[in-house]
Design an enzyme around this catalytic site. Structure first.
Site, mmCIF file in Angstrom:
data_model
loop_
_atom_site.group_PDB
_atom_site.id
_atom_site.type_symbol
_atom_site.label_atom_id
_atom_site.label_comp_id
_atom_site.label_asym_id
_atom_site.label_seq_id
_atom_site.Cartn_x
_atom_site.Cartn_y
_atom_site.Cartn_z
ATOM 1 N N ASP A 125 -31.844 -1.587 15.066
ATOM 2 C CA ASP A 125 -30.731 -2.190 15.649
ATOM 3 C C ASP A 125 -30.135 -3.417 14.483
ATOM 4 O O ASP A 125 -30.812 -4.255 14.164
ATOM 5 C CB ASP A 125 -30.676 -3.011 16.843
ATOM 6 C CG ASP A 125 -29.364 -3.491 17.564
ATOM 7 O OD1 ASP A 125 -28.273 -2.739 17.172
ATOM 8 O OD2 ASP A 125 -29.593 -4.312 18.414
ATOM 9 N N HIS A 132 -19.131 -11.122 15.160
ATOM 10 C CA HIS A 132 -20.487 -11.332 15.763
ATOM 11 C C HIS A 132 -21.425 -12.349 15.195
ATOM 12 O O HIS A 132 -21.880 -13.289 15.733
ATOM 13 C CB HIS A 132 -21.146 -9.965 16.399
ATOM 14 C CG HIS A 132 -22.235 -10.150 17.007
ATOM 15 N ND1 HIS A 132 -22.338 -10.648 18.426
ATOM 16 C CD2 HIS A 132 -23.535 -9.910 16.821
ATOM 17 C CE1 HIS A 132 -23.618 -10.859 18.794
ATOM 18 N NE2 HIS A 132 -24.382 -10.321 17.904
ATOM 19 N N GLU A 198 -24.489 -6.084 25.134
ATOM 20 C CA GLU A 198 -23.818 -6.159 23.681
ATOM 21 C C GLU A 198 -23.359 -4.778 23.705
ATOM 22 O O GLU A 198 -23.827 -3.739 23.642
ATOM 23 C CB GLU A 198 -25.131 -6.184 22.561
ATOM 24 C CG GLU A 198 -25.634 -7.751 22.662
ATOM 25 C CD GLU A 198 -26.453 -8.009 21.486
ATOM 26 O OE1 GLU A 198 -26.922 -7.322 20.903
ATOM 27 O OE2 GLU A 198 -26.332 -9.255 21.290
ATOM 28 N N GLU A 200 -22.123 -1.989 21.389
ATOM 29 C CA GLU A 200 -22.488 -1.313 20.218
ATOM 30 C C GLU A 200 -22.209 0.237 20.169
ATOM 31 O O GLU A 200 -22.059 0.727 21.138
ATOM 32 C CB GLU A 200 -24.075 -1.485 19.906
ATOM 33 C CG GLU A 200 -24.403 -3.077 20.043
ATOM 34 C CD GLU A 200 -25.772 -3.134 19.424
ATOM 35 O OE1 GLU A 200 -26.363 -2.328 18.633
ATOM 36 O OE2 GLU A 200 -26.580 -4.339 19.759
ATOM 37 N N ASP A 232 -27.055 -2.961 24.318
ATOM 38 C CA ASP A 232 -28.400 -3.603 23.804
ATOM 39 C C ASP A 232 -28.453 -4.682 24.786
ATOM 40 O O ASP A 232 -28.307 -5.910 24.357
ATOM 41 C CB ASP A 232 -28.369 -3.930 22.237
ATOM 42 C CG ASP A 232 -29.703 -4.667 21.781
ATOM 43 O OD1 ASP A 232 -30.616 -4.246 22.320
ATOM 44 O OD2 ASP A 232 -29.567 -5.542 21.056
ATOM 45 N N ARG A 236 -30.479 -14.255 26.880
ATOM 46 C CA ARG A 236 -30.239 -15.030 25.678
ATOM 47 C C ARG A 236 -31.133 -16.431 25.937
ATOM 48 O O ARG A 236 -31.228 -17.010 24.794
ATOM 49 C CB ARG A 236 -28.684 -15.693 25.855
ATOM 50 C CG ARG A 236 -27.657 -14.627 25.808
ATOM 51 C CD ARG A 236 -27.867 -13.749 24.413
ATOM 52 N NE ARG A 236 -26.680 -12.622 24.161
ATOM 53 C CZ ARG A 236 -26.553 -11.842 23.200
ATOM 54 N NH1 ARG A 236 -27.619 -11.855 22.521
ATOM 55 N NH2 ARG A 236 -25.758 -11.170 23.479
ATOM 56 N N GLN A 239 -34.161 -15.249 24.368
ATOM 57 C CA GLN A 239 -33.956 -14.947 22.976
ATOM 58 C C GLN A 239 -33.935 -16.279 22.040
ATOM 59 O O GLN A 239 -34.529 -16.596 20.945
ATOM 60 C CB GLN A 239 -32.691 -14.275 22.555
ATOM 61 C CG GLN A 239 -32.430 -13.974 21.230
ATOM 62 C CD GLN A 239 -30.923 -13.428 21.185
ATOM 63 O OE1 GLN A 239 -30.184 -12.908 22.022
ATOM 64 N NE2 GLN A 239 -30.546 -13.119 19.977
ATOM 65 N N LYS A 252 -34.920 -8.534 24.061
ATOM 66 C CA LYS A 252 -34.188 -7.274 23.939
ATOM 67 C C LYS A 252 -34.757 -5.947 24.443
ATOM 68 O O LYS A 252 -34.255 -4.928 24.330
ATOM 69 C CB LYS A 252 -33.604 -7.422 22.638
ATOM 70 C CG LYS A 252 -32.353 -8.203 22.642
ATOM 71 C CD LYS A 252 -31.967 -8.221 20.930
ATOM 72 C CE LYS A 252 -30.882 -9.361 20.827
ATOM 73 N NZ LYS A 252 -29.502 -8.795 20.989
ATOM 74 N N THR A 256 -32.394 -0.759 26.706
ATOM 75 C CA THR A 256 -31.190 -0.337 25.954
ATOM 76 C C THR A 256 -30.508 1.014 26.555
ATOM 77 O O THR A 256 -31.369 2.052 26.769
ATOM 78 C CB THR A 256 -31.517 -0.065 24.432
ATOM 79 O OG1 THR A 256 -32.230 -1.306 23.993
ATOM 80 C CG2 THR A 256 -29.997 0.085 23.609
ATOM 81 N N GLU A 367 -20.406 -14.295 23.602
ATOM 82 C CA GLU A 367 -19.315 -15.052 22.780
ATOM 83 C C GLU A 367 -18.059 -15.114 23.813
ATOM 84 O O GLU A 367 -17.195 -15.856 23.437
ATOM 85 C CB GLU A 367 -19.144 -13.749 21.710
ATOM 86 C CG GLU A 367 -20.152 -13.502 20.781
ATOM 87 C CD GLU A 367 -19.894 -12.409 19.752
ATOM 88 O OE1 GLU A 367 -19.325 -12.294 18.887
ATOM 89 O OE2 GLU A 367 -20.668 -11.300 20.541
HETATM 90 CA CA CA Z 1 -27.952 -5.931 19.404
#
Ligand code: CA
Length: 420
Positions: A125, A132, A198, A200, A232, A236, A239, A252, A256, A367
């Site tokens: 990844d 971002h 996420e 992606e 993904d 948080r 993380q 994470k 996925t 975000e």
């Molecule tokens: Ca990611």
């Protein structure tokens, strides 16, 4: 079955994405191509002699439960297969009869079981969206240290967990783990309170390289088989506590989600665009003058359980575009292998969250709600800082042609409560 092609169908004759499906519970999985509301069974076509060209040599690779062997054959085989499928389907677009065996090889998508398209050996990844990286860096470290010194010189990445990449539709169980609440002296354990998505896009590697022999940036096109949507999932709070010094781990690696249809690079050619300017100029092995951005519209929708019960449609929570990415796919591949690391057919390389320049083009809830400080409001009156149990999060992507789409379909999943 006859072809049913609406102008807004994501799977037009210009898309022809590859996937793996099981026609029924008693039949083996095989490779197919999505067209309109149907799947074209390539294994059945191969069995009746439709893939006898020099590169495909009968098309035995289509009678397998993954695309890996087809990916390994490389661009001559990919081009031959795409050309052949276009020729076989073309009469149907004008209402003319399809060649013998072709109509019989079409099955309604709704009646088959879609599987993961590849046996993914390795999943990497990246972190290639400047917007971002700047947003997350600002929140985690402050605006002064938002972009670390290496970011503009190399495509930053980490190794993800291939074994937990799941197909669209597979439910996501809220992970549990350690986190350090703000101001607390010691960590606590429990279900994540900050489950995020996420947005992606990933690509599957083609033939790959031998150990010690890097893939040069100029040959990258021969190593990019096709693209899928990637979510993904990220916890948080877990993380934030665990990510230093080696990066994300349990926050994470629990799941996925990817879309089931792999859109070949050839289908994206009409949508090729210049990427963002790069300054400072990258080192030689990362330099390439050709255009490697693609105009792929991307969106994420959220539908809570209460919205579903009330019959409310999913709410679009962000719209962004693949072309915003700072580091291109060839740069990612060239960097990944420059130390001699071998990439194998079916490896998945994802972009990292794709955020655009506007507040409503951010590719994660972290975000969009700015760390939870600005919750989203749902049409039911509910609010969201992060995902709740019962929420269904769907990613979608498409290129808009003149009267047609090259679409990716959907990568979607519903969040379930943490196991006790
Ligand atoms: Ca990611």
């Amino acid at each position: 079955m006859i072809l049913d092609l609406a102008a807004d169908s994501p799977f037009s004759i210009h898309t022809l994405p590859y996937g793996v499906f099981r026609p029924s519970a008693t039949e083996p999985a095989r490779v197919g191509v999505a067209i309109g509301t149907a799947v074209l069974d390539l294994a059945a076509l191969a069995a009746t002699g439709h893939f006898d060209g020099p590169a495909l040599r009968g098309g035995n690779v289509f009678a397998l439960p993954s695309l890996n062997a087809f990916m390994a054959l490389g661009r001559p085989a990919w081009d031959e297969a795409r050309g052949r499928v276009q020729t076989l389907l073309a009469p149907g677009l004008n209402g003319r009869p399809l060649a013998p065996g072709v109509a019989e090889a079409l099955r309604p998508i709704d009646c088959v079981e879609l599987l993961l398209p590849a046996a993914i050996g390795d999943y990497t990844d990246f972190y290639s969206s400047r917007e971002h990286a700047t947003n997350v860096g600002s929140m985690f470290r402050g605006p002064d240290q938002a972009l670390l010194p290496n970011w503009l010189h190399l495509p930053v990445a980490y190794h993800g967990r291939a074994g937990t990449v799941v197909r669209s539709g597979a439910e996501i169980i809220r992970p549990r783990g350690q986190m350090l609440p703000p101001g607390a002296p010691t960590p606590v354990f429990g279900p994540t309170a900050e489950l995020d998505f996420e947005l992606e896009v990933g690509f599957f590697a083609g033939p790959g390289n031998r150990p010690g022999e890097p893939i040069s940036i100029r040959s990258a096109a021969n190593h990019i088989f096709g693209l899928v949507l990637v979510n993904d999932w990220s916890a948080r709070d877990i993380q934030r506590w665990e990510y230093r010094p080696l990066g994300p781990f349990l926050s994470k690696n629990f799941a996925t989600t990817i879309s089931p249809w792999v859109v070949p690079l050839a289908a994206l050619e009409p949508f090729r665009r210049p990427g963002p300017p790069q300054s400072p100029e990258p080192l030689d092995y990362l330099r390439d003058d050709s255009d490697w951005a693609f105009d792929i519209h991307l969106a994420a929708t959220l539908q809570s359980e209460a919205m579903r019960v009330a019959g409310m449609p999913p709410l679009v929570i962000t719209r962004t575009n693949f072309r915003h990415l700072y580091w291109s796919m060839p740069q990612q591949l060239a960097h990944h292998t420059i130390n001699g690391c071998a990439v194998r057919p079916g490896d998945l390389l994802a972009s990292g969250t794709i955020s655009g320049p506007m507040p409503d083009s951010r590719g994660s809830l972290l975000e969009l709600t700015w760390g939870g400080a600005q919750p989203l409001e749902l049409p039911t009156g509910e609010t969201r800082r992060f995902l709740e149990d019962g929420d269904r999060l769907a990613l979608t992507g498409w290129c808009q042609g003149d009267g047609y789409q090259v679409g990716f379909g959907e990568a979607a999943a519903t969040v379930r409560a943490a196991n006790r």
